[in-house]
Design a protein around this motif. Structure first.
Motif, PDB file in Angstrom:
ATOM      1  N   SER A  29     -10.625   6.335  -7.006  1.00  0.00           N
ATOM      2  CA  SER A  29     -11.733   5.409  -7.219  1.00  0.00           C
ATOM      3  C   SER A  29     -11.929   4.626  -6.244  1.00  0.00           C
ATOM      4  CB  SER A  29     -11.634   5.091  -8.601  1.00  0.00           C
ATOM      5  OG  SER A  29     -10.345   4.207  -8.723  1.00  0.00           O
ATOM      6  N   SER A  30     -10.817   3.958  -5.662  1.00  0.00           N
ATOM      7  CA  SER A  30     -11.053   2.977  -4.499  1.00  0.00           C
ATOM      8  C   SER A  30      -9.764   3.212  -3.566  1.00  0.00           C
ATOM      9  CB  SER A  30     -10.951   1.712  -5.104  1.00  0.00           C
ATOM     10  OG  SER A  30     -10.580   0.730  -3.910  1.00  0.00           O
ATOM     11  N   PHE A  31     -10.586   3.571  -2.452  1.00  0.00           N
ATOM     12  CA  PHE A  31      -9.433   3.729  -1.275  1.00  0.00           C
ATOM     13  C   PHE A  31      -8.451   2.756  -0.864  1.00  0.00           C
ATOM     14  CE2 PHE A  31      -8.703   4.054   3.548  1.00  0.00           C
ATOM     15  CZ  PHE A  31      -7.758   4.768   3.476  1.00  0.00           C
ATOM     16  N   ASP A  32      -9.233   1.449  -0.871  1.00  0.00           N
ATOM     17  CA  ASP A  32      -8.420   0.261  -0.683  1.00  0.00           C
ATOM     18  C   ASP A  32      -7.337  -0.004  -1.522  1.00  0.00           C
ATOM     19  OD1 ASP A  32      -9.520  -0.352   1.542  1.00  0.00           O
ATOM     20  OD2 ASP A  32     -11.186  -1.637   0.536  1.00  0.00           O
ATOM     21  N   ALA A  33      -7.967   0.102  -2.773  1.00  0.00           N
ATOM     22  CA  ALA A  33      -6.742  -0.063  -3.968  1.00  0.00           C
ATOM     23  C   ALA A  33      -5.861   1.015  -3.912  1.00  0.00           C
ATOM     24  CB  ALA A  33      -7.466   0.196  -5.321  1.00  0.00           C
ATOM     25  N   ALA A  34      -6.032   2.437  -3.532  1.00  0.00           N
ATOM     26  CA  ALA A  34      -4.808   3.447  -3.503  1.00  0.00           C
ATOM     27  C   ALA A  34      -4.225   2.806  -2.251  1.00  0.00           C
ATOM     28  CB  ALA A  34      -5.667   4.498  -3.119  1.00  0.00           C
ATOM     29  N   ARG A  35      -4.447   2.518  -1.104  1.00  0.00           N
ATOM     30  CA  ARG A  35      -3.699   2.250   0.013  1.00  0.00           C
ATOM     31  C   ARG A  35      -2.524   1.129  -0.615  1.00  0.00           C
ATOM     32  NH1 ARG A  35      -6.764   1.112   5.243  1.00  0.00           N
ATOM     33  NH2 ARG A  35      -7.871  -0.297   3.892  1.00  0.00           N
ATOM     34  N   GLN A  36      -3.003   0.027  -1.394  1.00  0.00           N
ATOM     35  CA  GLN A  36      -2.019  -0.867  -1.752  1.00  0.00           C
ATOM     36  C   GLN A  36      -1.147  -0.185  -2.845  1.00  0.00           C
ATOM     37  OE1 GLN A  36      -4.332  -4.172  -2.996  1.00  0.00           O
ATOM     38  NE2 GLN A  36      -4.492  -5.072  -1.194  1.00  0.00           N
ATOM     39  N   GLU A  37      -1.677   0.392  -3.935  1.00  0.00           N
ATOM     40  CA  GLU A  37      -0.819   0.873  -4.839  1.00  0.00           C
ATOM     41  C   GLU A  37       0.346   2.050  -4.552  1.00  0.00           C
ATOM     42  OE1 GLU A  37       0.279   1.294  -9.008  1.00  0.00           O
ATOM     43  OE2 GLU A  37      -0.866  -0.336  -7.851  1.00  0.00           O
ATOM     44  N   ILE A  38      -0.602   2.944  -3.944  1.00  0.00           N
ATOM     45  CA  ILE A  38       0.290   4.149  -3.374  1.00  0.00           C
ATOM     46  C   ILE A  38       1.455   3.767  -2.507  1.00  0.00           C
ATOM     47  CG2 ILE A  38       0.233   6.467  -2.458  1.00  0.00           C
ATOM     48  CD1 ILE A  38      -1.312   6.090  -5.414  1.00  0.00           C
ATOM     49  N   THR A  39       1.273   2.929  -1.542  1.00  0.00           N
ATOM     50  CA  THR A  39       2.262   2.732  -0.520  1.00  0.00           C
ATOM     51  C   THR A  39       3.304   1.850  -1.299  1.00  0.00           C
ATOM     52  OG1 THR A  39       0.877   1.116   0.336  1.00  0.00           O
ATOM     53  CG2 THR A  39       0.660   2.999   1.394  1.00  0.00           C
ATOM     54  N   SER A  40       3.067   0.960  -2.019  1.00  0.00           N
ATOM     55  CA  SER A  40       4.022   0.259  -2.760  1.00  0.00           C
ATOM     56  C   SER A  40       4.899   1.193  -3.599  1.00  0.00           C
ATOM     57  CB  SER A  40       3.483  -0.922  -3.372  1.00  0.00           C
ATOM     58  OG  SER A  40       2.789  -0.254  -4.646  1.00  0.00           O
ATOM     59  N   ARG A  41       4.439   2.099  -4.315  1.00  0.00           N
ATOM     60  CA  ARG A  41       5.224   3.011  -5.029  1.00  0.00           C
ATOM     61  C   ARG A  41       5.738   4.109  -4.276  1.00  0.00           C
ATOM     62  NH1 ARG A  41       3.357   3.629 -10.765  1.00  0.00           N
ATOM     63  NH2 ARG A  41       1.734   1.847 -11.074  1.00  0.00           N
ATOM     64  N   LEU A  42       5.483   4.584  -3.213  1.00  0.00           N
ATOM     65  CA  LEU A  42       5.928   5.786  -2.329  1.00  0.00           C
ATOM     66  C   LEU A  42       6.744   5.033  -0.948  1.00  0.00           C
ATOM     67  CD1 LEU A  42       3.420   8.811  -2.811  1.00  0.00           C
ATOM     68  CD2 LEU A  42       5.584   8.134  -4.210  1.00  0.00           C
ATOM     69  N   ASN A  43       7.072   4.014  -1.198  1.00  0.00           N
ATOM     70  CA  ASN A  43       7.725   3.380   0.220  1.00  0.00           C
ATOM     71  C   ASN A  43       9.328   3.782   0.066  1.00  0.00           C
ATOM     72  OD1 ASN A  43       8.495   1.645   2.103  1.00  0.00           O
ATOM     73  ND2 ASN A  43       8.184  -0.214   1.055  1.00  0.00           N
ATOM     74  N   SER A  44       9.420   4.825   0.717  1.00  0.00           N
ATOM     75  CA  SER A  44      11.077   5.316   0.754  1.00  0.00           C
ATOM     76  C   SER A  44      11.306   5.964   1.979  1.00  0.00           C
ATOM     77  CB  SER A  44      11.403   5.968  -0.202  1.00  0.00           C
ATOM     78  OG  SER A  44      10.506   7.267  -0.478  1.00  0.00           O
ATOM     79  N   PRO A  45      12.425   6.137   2.536  1.00  0.00           N
ATOM     80  CA  PRO A  45      12.639   6.939   3.729  1.00  0.00           C
ATOM     81  C   PRO A  45      12.162   8.375   4.044  1.00  0.00           C
ATOM     82  CG  PRO A  45      14.569   5.867   2.881  1.00  0.00           C
ATOM     83  CD  PRO A  45      13.748   5.816   1.936  1.00  0.00           C
ATOM     84  N   GLU A  46      11.799   9.122   3.027  1.00  0.00           N
ATOM     85  CA  GLU A  46      11.475  10.252   2.960  1.00  0.00           C
ATOM     86  C   GLU A  46       9.758  10.463   3.249  1.00  0.00           C
ATOM     87  OE1 GLU A  46      12.626  10.206  -1.412  1.00  0.00           O
ATOM     88  OE2 GLU A  46      12.663   8.898   0.233  1.00  0.00           O
ATOM     89  N   TRP A  47       9.021   9.328   2.925  1.00  0.00           N
ATOM     90  CA  TRP A  47       7.578   9.604   3.346  1.00  0.00           C
ATOM     91  C   TRP A  47       7.011   8.572   4.510  1.00  0.00           C
ATOM     92  CZ3 TRP A  47       4.591  12.067  -0.100  1.00  0.00           C
ATOM     93  CH2 TRP A  47       5.060  12.384  -1.233  1.00  0.00           C
ATOM     94  N   GLU A  48       6.157   9.149   5.103  1.00  0.00           N
ATOM     95  CA  GLU A  48       5.644   8.554   6.152  1.00  0.00           C
ATOM     96  C   GLU A  48       4.162   8.485   5.976  1.00  0.00           C
ATOM     97  OE1 GLU A  48       5.449  11.534   9.772  1.00  0.00           O
ATOM     98  OE2 GLU A  48       7.192  11.531   9.267  1.00  0.00           O
ATOM     99  N   TYR A  49       3.273   7.654   6.532  1.00  0.00           N
ATOM    100  CA  TYR A  49       2.059   7.515   6.260  1.00  0.00           C
ATOM    101  C   TYR A  49       1.030   7.999   7.523  1.00  0.00           C
ATOM    102  CZ  TYR A  49       4.191   4.966   2.635  1.00  0.00           C
ATOM    103  OH  TYR A  49       4.912   4.534   1.498  1.00  0.00           O
ATOM    104  N   LEU A  63      15.043  14.884   3.861  1.00  0.00           N
ATOM    105  CA  LEU A  63      15.929  13.819   4.441  1.00  0.00           C
ATOM    106  C   LEU A  63      16.933  14.662   5.253  1.00  0.00           C
ATOM    107  CD1 LEU A  63      16.062  10.982   2.110  1.00  0.00           C
ATOM    108  CD2 LEU A  63      14.720  11.123   4.083  1.00  0.00           C
ATOM    109  N   GLN A  64      17.646  15.754   4.637  1.00  0.00           N
ATOM    110  CA  GLN A  64      18.630  16.457   5.364  1.00  0.00           C
ATOM    111  C   GLN A  64      18.038  17.237   6.729  1.00  0.00           C
ATOM    112  OE1 GLN A  64      20.552  18.614   2.395  1.00  0.00           O
ATOM    113  NE2 GLN A  64      21.997  17.081   1.924  1.00  0.00           N
ATOM    114  N   THR A  65      16.784  17.875   6.620  1.00  0.00           N
ATOM    115  CA  THR A  65      16.438  18.827   7.643  1.00  0.00           C
ATOM    116  C   THR A  65      15.364  18.025   8.606  1.00  0.00           C
ATOM    117  OG1 THR A  65      14.723  19.884   6.525  1.00  0.00           O
ATOM    118  CG2 THR A  65      16.849  20.847   6.359  1.00  0.00           C
ATOM    119  N   GLY A  66      14.673  16.993   8.096  1.00  0.00           N
ATOM    120  CA  GLY A  66      13.461  16.426   8.739  1.00  0.00           C
ATOM    121  C   GLY A  66      12.372  17.138   8.621  1.00  0.00           C
TER     122      GLY A  66
END
Length: 135
Positions: A29-49, A63-66
């Motif tokens: 519904s909002s790209f700006d809100a998604a950017r804040q919410e999603i990145t905070s929830r998926l902030n881990s080594p296996e995710w890149e943006y 994480l094992q194979t890249g």
């Protein structure tokens, strides 16, 4: 925040050869809100943006194979990335087009083995041509 979720890309077309990467398109519904919410929830080594002016792509890697396993595309309903659903539906409904597309992808994968961007760009003319034919 999330309004719609669609499986698209080659893995969404039954029988089409595809890299083992799941592409998911998520309407927000909002790209700006998604950017804040999603990145905070998926902030881990296996995710890149990957950030674009009108959408974002989160890439999940094993994480094992890249190797990439998932691409999550977040965009509002007016973003041009949603045009990809039309091509998905063309491929689902026209096996002859899907077969030609698969052949092209094999050829391009060979030609651009180490250049993902060039591989993607080289598919553009085929996609545009097929989209024009079906409209």
């Amino acid at each position: 925040l999330i309004r719609r979720i669609e499986h698209y890309g080659s893995t969404s077309v039954p029988g089409l050869s595809a890299k083992p990467i799941i592409d998911i398109l998520i309407e927000v519904s909002s790209f700006d809100a998604a950017r804040q919410e999603i990145t905070s929830r998926l902030n881990s080594p296996e995710w890149e943006y990957w950030w674009y002016s009108d959408h974002m792509v989160l890439i999940r890697r094993d994480l094992q194979t890249g190797l990439r396993t998932h691409h999550l595309h977040f965009a509002d309903r007016n973003c041009p990335v949603w045009e990809g659903l039309k091509f998905r539906d063309v491929l689902r409904n026209a096996p002859e087009v899907a077969a030609r597309y698969a052949e092209l992808k094999y050829q391009l994968a060979e030609n651009y083995r180490n250049d993902r961007e060039a591989y993607t760009d080289a598919k553009t003319d085929f996609i545009k041509r097929e989209m024009e034919r079906t409209q």
